[in-house]
Design an enzyme around this catalytic site. Structure first.
Site, PDB file in Angstrom:
ATOM      1  N   TYR A  27       0.843  -1.195   0.000  1.00 35.94           N
ATOM      2  CA  TYR A  27       0.000   0.000   0.000  1.00 35.94           C
ATOM      3  C   TYR A  27       0.883   1.252   0.000  1.00 35.94           C
ATOM      4  O   TYR A  27       0.619   2.212  -0.737  1.00 35.94           O
ATOM      5  CB  TYR A  27      -0.940   0.023   1.213  1.00 35.94           C
ATOM      6  CG  TYR A  27      -1.608   1.364   1.372  1.00 35.94           C
ATOM      7  CD1 TYR A  27      -2.584   1.786   0.469  1.00 35.94           C
ATOM      8  CD2 TYR A  27      -1.225   2.243   2.385  1.00 35.94           C
ATOM      9  CE1 TYR A  27      -3.166   3.043   0.586  1.00 35.94           C
ATOM     10  CE2 TYR A  27      -1.812   3.489   2.511  1.00 35.94           C
ATOM     11  CZ  TYR A  27      -2.776   3.882   1.606  1.00 35.94           C
ATOM     12  OH  TYR A  27      -3.339   5.132   1.719  1.00 35.94           O
ATOM     13  N   SER A 109      -3.673  13.966   8.036  1.00 34.06           N
ATOM     14  CA  SER A 109      -4.701  13.805   7.021  1.00 34.06           C
ATOM     15  C   SER A 109      -6.088  13.813   7.633  1.00 34.06           C
ATOM     16  O   SER A 109      -6.283  13.528   8.820  1.00 34.06           O
ATOM     17  CB  SER A 109      -4.472  12.479   6.291  1.00 34.06           C
ATOM     18  OG  SER A 109      -5.550  12.153   5.445  1.00 34.06           O
ATOM     19  N   GLN A 130      -4.557  18.348   6.322  1.00 37.55           N
ATOM     20  CA  GLN A 130      -4.915  18.024   4.937  1.00 37.55           C
ATOM     21  C   GLN A 130      -6.401  17.697   4.863  1.00 37.55           C
ATOM     22  O   GLN A 130      -6.890  16.844   5.595  1.00 37.55           O
ATOM     23  CB  GLN A 130      -4.067  16.849   4.442  1.00 37.55           C
ATOM     24  CG  GLN A 130      -4.405  16.365   3.055  1.00 37.55           C
ATOM     25  CD  GLN A 130      -5.468  15.275   3.081  1.00 37.55           C
ATOM     26  OE1 GLN A 130      -5.558  14.522   4.041  1.00 37.55           O
ATOM     27  NE2 GLN A 130      -6.272  15.213   2.039  1.00 37.55           N
ATOM     28  N   TYR A 132      -9.882  16.568   2.914  1.00 30.00           N
ATOM     29  CA  TYR A 132     -10.602  15.916   1.819  1.00 30.00           C
ATOM     30  C   TYR A 132     -12.028  16.467   1.803  1.00 30.00           C
ATOM     31  O   TYR A 132     -12.696  16.521   2.844  1.00 30.00           O
ATOM     32  CB  TYR A 132     -10.638  14.397   2.000  1.00 30.00           C
ATOM     33  CG  TYR A 132      -9.371  13.687   1.587  1.00 30.00           C
ATOM     34  CD1 TYR A 132      -8.825  13.870   0.319  1.00 30.00           C
ATOM     35  CD2 TYR A 132      -8.727  12.808   2.465  1.00 30.00           C
ATOM     36  CE1 TYR A 132      -7.669  13.220  -0.066  1.00 30.00           C
ATOM     37  CE2 TYR A 132      -7.570  12.150   2.082  1.00 30.00           C
ATOM     38  CZ  TYR A 132      -7.046  12.359   0.819  1.00 30.00           C
ATOM     39  OH  TYR A 132      -5.907  11.713   0.439  1.00 30.00           O
ATOM     40  N   THR A 158      -6.707  18.830  -0.672  1.00 32.00           N
ATOM     41  CA  THR A 158      -6.241  17.919  -1.721  1.00 32.00           C
ATOM     42  C   THR A 158      -7.213  17.964  -2.885  1.00 32.00           C
ATOM     43  O   THR A 158      -8.420  17.764  -2.705  1.00 32.00           O
ATOM     44  CB  THR A 158      -6.115  16.483  -1.188  1.00 32.00           C
ATOM     45  OG1 THR A 158      -5.073  16.448  -0.211  1.00 32.00           O
ATOM     46  CG2 THR A 158      -5.771  15.518  -2.304  1.00 32.00           C
ATOM     47  N   LYS A 255      -3.287  21.175  -2.679  1.00 34.03           N
ATOM     48  CA  LYS A 255      -2.338  20.065  -2.792  1.00 34.03           C
ATOM     49  C   LYS A 255      -2.717  19.206  -3.994  1.00 34.03           C
ATOM     50  O   LYS A 255      -3.780  18.586  -4.009  1.00 34.03           O
ATOM     51  CB  LYS A 255      -2.363  19.232  -1.515  1.00 34.03           C
ATOM     52  CG  LYS A 255      -1.365  18.076  -1.475  1.00 34.03           C
ATOM     53  CD  LYS A 255      -1.464  17.362  -0.133  1.00 34.03           C
ATOM     54  CE  LYS A 255      -0.460  16.236  -0.011  1.00 34.03           C
ATOM     55  NZ  LYS A 255      -0.700  15.129  -0.983  1.00 34.03           N
ATOM     56  N   HIS A 279       0.298  13.190  -6.273  1.00 34.32           N
ATOM     57  CA  HIS A 279      -0.118  12.221  -5.252  1.00 34.32           C
ATOM     58  C   HIS A 279       0.797  10.999  -5.248  1.00 34.32           C
ATOM     59  O   HIS A 279       0.362   9.863  -5.073  1.00 34.32           O
ATOM     60  CB  HIS A 279      -1.574  11.795  -5.476  1.00 34.32           C
ATOM     61  CG  HIS A 279      -2.332  11.575  -4.196  1.00 34.32           C
ATOM     62  ND1 HIS A 279      -2.985  12.578  -3.531  1.00 34.32           N
ATOM     63  CD2 HIS A 279      -2.522  10.463  -3.440  1.00 34.32           C
ATOM     64  CE1 HIS A 279      -3.558  12.094  -2.445  1.00 34.32           C
ATOM     65  NE2 HIS A 279      -3.290  10.807  -2.356  1.00 34.32           N
ATOM     66  N   GLY A 312       8.810  12.295  -4.984  1.00 38.11           N
ATOM     67  CA  GLY A 312      10.050  11.713  -5.479  1.00 38.11           C
ATOM     68  C   GLY A 312      11.309  12.186  -4.797  1.00 38.11           C
ATOM     69  O   GLY A 312      12.405  11.780  -5.167  1.00 38.11           O
ATOM     70  N   ARG A 334       6.327   9.096   1.417  1.00 38.98           N
ATOM     71  CA  ARG A 334       7.006   7.810   1.518  1.00 38.98           C
ATOM     72  C   ARG A 334       8.338   7.948   2.250  1.00 38.98           C
ATOM     73  O   ARG A 334       8.771   7.035   2.953  1.00 38.98           O
ATOM     74  CB  ARG A 334       7.258   7.223   0.128  1.00 38.98           C
ATOM     75  CG  ARG A 334       6.014   6.676  -0.575  1.00 38.98           C
ATOM     76  CD  ARG A 334       6.402   6.011  -1.888  1.00 38.98           C
ATOM     77  NE  ARG A 334       5.271   5.472  -2.606  1.00 38.98           N
ATOM     78  CZ  ARG A 334       4.606   6.111  -3.560  1.00 38.98           C
ATOM     79  NH1 ARG A 334       4.953   7.360  -3.883  1.00 38.98           N
ATOM     80  NH2 ARG A 334       3.587   5.532  -4.186  1.00 38.98           N
TER      81      ARG A 334
END
Length: 389
Positions: A27, A109, A130, A132, A158, A255, A279, A312, A334
C-alpha cells in the site's frame, strides 16, 4: 538489517518491507497502473545537474526557510499521509514528535489515525491539516473547525483525488483499511508476528475525524480507492475551494496542482501556497513529475504564492535542485513512512537527521551559506548540455 544500517531512502524501504505484512507494505510502495509516473517522480531529478561554486567561506550555513508563514529549520517537511497507525502502532504521534525535534512542519490527514486534538500538544512546531472534500457537508464543516480549534496553522485542500487511482498492487494483495484477513494475505500477516501483536493489542484502529459521520475506514473495511470514489464529492469545483479558503481565513494551500493554469487560479482565489504534486504517482499514471513541471509553475506564480515541490524527493541534492528552480520548500510522504514502518519515532528521526545532514553537506559543497543563494544559475539540464555539444 537494523535501523543503524539505514543511511538512505532505499535502506529504510528495505527495512520497512522486512517489518510489514505484504499488503501493508505494498500500500505504501505501490502506485497507479504501470507506476510509470511513480518512477519518474524521482528519476526527473537525474536529468538536471548541479553547478557548484567554490571558495565561498561556508563554515556557517543557514538552511532555515519560511513557508506559508511558518518558519522551518530545514527546507523539508513531512507531508500529510493517511492510515499511519497501520505502518507502526505509534503512527502520527511518532512523526509529530520527530518533526518537532527537527524544527520542521508536520501534516495530518483527514484520514488520520490520531486526532488533531491529540496531535496539537505533541507537535509544538508548525502543523498542516490536509482536507478531503466530502459529500457530507456537515463532516466538512466539522473537519475545518477541529483543525482550527487544535491550532493548526496551515490548511491544505487535496484536489487530485476526485476519484481513486487504479492501484493494482492493492487489488492483488486485497488491501483494505482496516486490514482484512484473506486466504492470500493470512501467511504474510502470520509471518510478521510483531506487527500483528501491536495491531491486535494496542488501541483499536480508528479514523477519529470520520467517527460519527461515515463507516468507511472506521469499522468497515474498504479500499482507499473506493473511499475516494464513493465518499468524496466529485462535483467539487473552484467555487468550493474559494469558499473553503475564505472559511479557513488563514494560510491555505491546494495540494495536487500540476498546471500553470491551475496555479494562476489558486492565486486568484486567495491561496497562500500550492503543492506541485501528483499524489506520489498514485492517481493518474502518465502524468508529469512534479519536478518536471516546477520551472514553468514557479516562473508563472513563484513571486505571488509559495510553491512546494512534493514527490520523489529522496536526497538532499533533490531538495537543492527543487529550490534552485524556485520552490520554497519540498515535502514527502514515503520518505518518512518507510522510516516509520522500520522503527517508529526513532526511524523518522533518523530519516530526518540523514536529510538534514545531507542538505548541510550539499550546501557547503555547492558553495552557498543560505538557501536564497540558490537559483537557476546553479542548474544545467542534460538536454541543454547535449545540445551544446
Amino acid at each position: 538489517m537494523r535501523l543503524r544500517d539505514c543511511h538512505n531512502f532505499e535502506d529504510f524501504r528495505r527495512l520497512a518491507k522486512k517489518r510489514l505484512p505484504s499488503p501493508i507494505f505494498h500500500y505504501i510502495d505501490g502506485a497507479a497502473d504501470d507506476e510509470v509516473t511513480y518512477r519518474r517522480n524521482s528519476a526527473a531529478f537525474e536529468d538536471v545537474d548541479l553547478v557548484p561554486n567554490v571558495l565561498r567561506g561556508v563554515e556557517q550555513i543557514d538552511m532555515g526557510v519560511e513557508v506559508m508563514g511558518q518558519k522551518l529549520a530545514m527546507p523539508f517537511y513531512c507531508a500529510p499521509t493517511a492510515l499511519q497507525r497501520l505502518f507502526h502502532h505509534e503512527g502520527e504521534r511518532a512523526v509529530a514528535r520527530a518533526a518537532t525535534r527537527y524544527g520542521t512542519m508536520f501534516g495530518i490527514s483527514s484520514l488520520a489515525t490520531v486526532s488533531a486534538e491529540e496531535i496539537a500538544p505533541i507537535a509544538s512546531g508548525p502543523k498542516m491539516f490536509q482536507f478531503y472534500f466530502h459529500k457530507d457537508r456537515d463532516l466538512n464543516d466539522t473537519l475545518l473547525e477541529r483543525a482550527r480549534d487544535a491550532n493548526f496553522e496551515v490548511m491544505a485542500l487535496t484536489v487530485d483525488t476526485i476519484t481513486g487511482g487504479n492501484r493494482e498492487r492493492d487489488l492483488r494483495t486485497g488491501f483494505k483499511s482496516p486490514p482484512k484477513l484473506t486466504l492470500s494475505s493470512l501467511a504474510s500477516f502470520a509471518s510478521h508476528p510483531m506487527w500483528a501483536w501491536n495491531f491486535l493489542t494496542k488501541e483499536k484502529f480508528d479514523m477519529p475525524h470520520l467517527s460519527g459521520h461515515v463507516g468507511q475506514g472506521t469499522n468497515l473495511a474498504v479500499s482507499v480507492g473506493d473511499y475516494f470514489s464513493t465518499m468524496l464529492d466529485q462535483s467539487m469545483g473552484w467555487d468550493d475551494a474559494e469558499k473553503l479558503c475564505s472559511q479557513w481565513g488563514g494560510q491555505f494551500a491546494l495540494k495536487g496542482i500540476m498546471s500553470v493554469e491551475d496555479a494562476l487560479r489558486a492565486v486568484e482565489i486567495g491561496c497562500t501556497g500550492i503543492m506541485v504534486s501528483n499524489h506520489g504517482g498514485r492517481q493518474l499514471d502518465g502524468a508529469r513529475a512534479p519536478f518536471d513541471q516546477l520551472a514553468e509553475i514557479c516562473d508563472a506564480v513563484g513571486d505571488k504564492i509559495d510553491v512546494i515541490c512534493e514527490g520523489g524527493v529522496q536526497r538532499g541534492t533533490h531538495v537543492l535542485k527543487a529550490l534552485s528552480v524556485g520552490a520554497k520548500a519540498v515535502s514527502g510522504g514515503r520518505f518518512y513512512l518507510y522510516a516509520l514502518a522500520a522503527s517508529g519515532q526513532a526511524g523518522v528521526e533518523r530519516a530526518l537527521g540523514n536529510m538534514r545532514t545531507e542538505i548541510e553537506r550539499d550546501m557547503k559543497l555547492m558553495g552557498i551559506r543560505s538557501l536564497d543563494e540558490l537559483g537557476p544559475h546553479n542548474l544545467r539540464t542534460r538536454s541543454s548540455i547535449n545540445a551544446g555539444h
